[in-house]
Scaffold this motif. Structure first.
Motif, PDB file in Angstrom:
ATOM      1  N   VAL A 307     -60.012  -1.834   9.720  1.00  0.00           N
ATOM      2  CA  VAL A 307     -60.334  -1.070   8.508  1.00  0.00           C
ATOM      3  C   VAL A 307     -61.576  -0.222   8.733  1.00  0.00           C
ATOM      4  O   VAL A 307     -61.659   0.938   8.288  1.00  0.00           O
ATOM      5  CB  VAL A 307     -60.530  -2.019   7.312  1.00  0.00           C
ATOM      6  N   LEU A 316     -55.804   1.197   4.079  1.00  0.00           N
ATOM      7  CA  LEU A 316     -54.987   0.715   5.187  1.00  0.00           C
ATOM      8  C   LEU A 316     -54.035  -0.354   4.677  1.00  0.00           C
ATOM      9  O   LEU A 316     -54.467  -1.382   4.142  1.00  0.00           O
ATOM     10  CB  LEU A 316     -55.866   0.154   6.303  1.00  0.00           C
ATOM     11  N   ASN A 438     -57.413  -7.830  13.175  1.00  0.00           N
ATOM     12  CA  ASN A 438     -58.310  -7.542  12.041  1.00  0.00           C
ATOM     13  C   ASN A 438     -58.958  -8.796  11.464  1.00  0.00           C
ATOM     14  O   ASN A 438     -59.680  -8.739  10.477  1.00  0.00           O
ATOM     15  CB  ASN A 438     -57.535  -6.809  10.942  1.00  0.00           C
TER      16      ASN A 438
END
Length: 443
Positions: A307, A316, A438
Motif C-alpha cells: 500500500v 488498493l 503486505n
C-alpha cells in the motif's frame, strides 16, 4: 521458519507426491483411506455442504460468522488456502495449529501406507479425522472441485446443502457445457435433504431442479422461494432485504464488499433457515453479517508495504477472481466503488490454464491499464506478456511488470491528478502472495 512450520511444509510435500496428478476426480481412494482411519466422516457434527462456481467460500464464511454469533461451536473446511495450509481447517472456529496439523498429516500418511491418492483427497481425510475428534455443533464443508466426485462428497446425509451460481470453469474436468457442469455440482444433492439454490441461468437451474425432484429433496430457488437484495432504508442507510416463504427481514448490509455479496449472504441465511440441526436466531443472522471476514475476496488493503508504494489517496483492492463470471462480478463492484472520472488500473496474474482475454473482456470500458505479472508460487503460471497482449487486444493499455511491487511502483511513477483505484486480481494464488507480502496473514 519455525521447526513446526517446516515440519508442516515437509509433510505437505510428501502428501503432494503420492499421486501423479493434482486432480483425479474419484471417491474410491478417499473412501478406502477413511475406512482405514475408522470412518471419521460418519462421526461429524451436522454438516452444511456448499458447492458452486463462484461465491461458495463467501457463503461458508458467512454461515460460520452467523453460527458463531449464535454461540455455536463450528468446524469448517475450505480450499484453497491463501497463505498457509492451516486456513483450510478450522476446529471450533480456530485455525488448526502447526503441531496438531503435523501430527494429523503424519497419521493419515501412515494409514495410507503409500497408496496413490491425490493431495486434496488425503488432506480432506485429515480434516474429517480432526473434526470427528473434537466436539462441535456444526460442520461447514466447501466443495473443492465440482461436487459429484469431490472428496467432500462422502457425506451421505448432510443437514442441508447449497449451490451457489454456476458458470463455465474447470471445463477439462467438469465438461464444456453448462448443463454438464451443473450436473456435477448437483451431485451433492442428497435424498430428502434440504437444498438451497443461488441465482442460476435457466440451463443450470433446470438441471438442479430435476436432480432435486428425482431425489425427493426439498429445494428453494432464488427468485421464487427466496430473494435477497441491497436497498436503502428511509434514513438512507444501506440494508439487506431478505425474503422467503415465511418472513421478510430487513438486516444490516453485509460487511463483505460488492453487490454480489447480497446474494451470497442470502444463500447463507436460506441455508441456515433450511437446516433443522441447530438454532440460529435472527439476532445471530444480524450480527454475523457484520462479523464475517473472507480475505482475498474484494478486500481493501488499508496498510502495509505494498500500500505504501502508491501515492496518497490511491486505493488498493485485492480479489482472487479468475474466471469470466468473477470478472463480471468485479465489474459490477467497480462501477459502484469508483466515480466515472477515477482511473482504474488492474494488476493481473493468472494460471497457465486460464484465458486472459475472457477474463479481461468484462473489464473493457472501465479499466484503463492492465499490468501482467507473474505468480512465483505457481508451477504453471500464465506469462505476463500474454496477459498484456490480451489486454491490448481488448482495447486496454497492456503492460508487463516484474511483479506486483514493480507494477505498483510504475503506477506511482505515472500517477495522475486523481489518485487511481488499483485492483490486483486473476488468481487466488496471486492473492495469497499479495497478502503475505503486505503482512496480512489470515487467522
Amino acid at each position: 521458519m519455525s521447526p513446526s512450520r517446516q515440519s508442516v511444509e515437509q509433510a505437505l510435500g510428501r502428501l503432494g507426491a503420492l499421486h501423479p496428478k493434482v486432480i483425479d476426480l474419484s471417491l474410491g481412494r478417499i473412501i478406502d483411506l477413511l475406512g482405514k482411519l475408522g470412518n471419521p466422516h460418519l462421526s461429524l457434527p451436522p454438516v452444511l455442504h456448499v458447492a458452486g462456481t463462484n461465491g461458495k467460500g463467501s457463503v461458508v464464511a458467512t454461515c460460520r460468522a452467523m453460527a458463531e454469533a449464535a454461540g455455536l461451536r463450528v468446524h469448517s473446511y475450505i480450499s484453497p488456502h491463501l497463505v498457509r495450509f492451516n486456513e483450510r481447517i478450522r476446529i471450533q472456529g480456530r485455525l488448526i495449529d502447526d503441531e496438531a496439523l503435523v501430527a494429523l498429516l503424519d497419521e493419515v500418511e501412515q494409514s495410507n501406507a503409500g497408496a496413490p491418492i491425490t493431495f486434496f483427497e488425503i488432506t480432506t481425510a485429515a480434516a474429517f479425522l480432526a473434526f470427528a475428534r473434537v466436539p462441535a455443533d456444526l460442520c461447514l464443508l466447501e466443495v473443492g472441485l465440482g461436487g459429484r466426485l469431490d472428496a467432500t462428497n462422502v457425506i451421505d446425509r448432510p443437514a442441508a446443502i447449497a449451490i451457489t451460481p454456476i458458470s463455465l470453469d474447470h471445463q477439462s474436468f467438469l465438461g464444456n457445457r453448462l448443463d454438464q457442469i451443473a450436473a456435477e455440482k448437483a451431485g451433492i444433492i442428497k435424498p430428502h435433504v434440504p437444498a438451497i439454490f443461488g441465482p442460476q441461468t435457466a440451463q443450470a437451474a433446470a438441471v438442479l431442479q430435476q436432480t432435486a425432484q428425482s431425489l425427493s429433496a426439498p429445494y428453494q430457488i432464488y427468485g421464487r422461494d427466496w430473494r435477497a437484495a441491497l436497498h436503502k432504508d428511509k434514513a438512507g442507510v444501506m440494508k439487506l432485504l431478505y425474503q422467503d416463504q415465511k418472513d421478510r427481514l430487513e438486516l444490516p448490509a453485509p460487511i463483505l464488499h460488492g453487490p454480489h455479496q447480497a446474494a451470497n449472504a442470502g444463500i447463507a441465511i436460506a441455508l441456515l433457515r433450511a437446516q433443522q440441526a441447530v438454532d440460529v436466531p435472527l439476532a445471530a443472522l444480524r450480527a454475523g453479517l457484520g462479523w464475517v471476514r473472507w480475505p482475498g475476496r474484494l478486500q481493501k488493503l488499508e496498510a502495509g508495504p505494498l500500500v505504501d508504494r502508491l501515492p496518497p489517496g490511491a486505493d488498493l483492492w485485492l480479489d482472487g477472481g479468475h474466471n469470466p463470471a468473477a470478472a463480471r462480478i468485479l465489474r459490477a463492484a467497480l462501477l459502484q466503488m469508483a466515480p466515472e472520472t477515477r482511473p482504474i488500473i488492474a494488476i493481473i496474474g493468472m494460471m497457465g490454464n486460464r484465458d486472459p482475454s475472457s477474463f479481461i473482456k468484462p473489464l473493457q470500458g472501465l479499466v484503463q491499464t492492465v499490468y501482467g505479472v507473474p505468480i512465483p508460487s505457481a508451477e504453471h503460471p500464465c506469462a505476463p506478456s500474454k496477459i498484456a497482449t490480451a489486454a491490448s487486444q481488448c482495447g486496454l493499455r497492456g503492460l508487463v511488470a516484474s511483479g506486483v511491487a514493480g507494477a505498483l511502483d510504475a503506477i506511482a511513477h505515472e500517477a495522475s491528478a486523481e489518485p487511481p483505484l488499483v485492483l490486483i486480481t486473476g488468481s487466488l494464488y496471486l492473492a495469497g502472495e499479495v497478502l503475505a507480502e503486505n503482512g496480512h496473514i489470515p487467522d
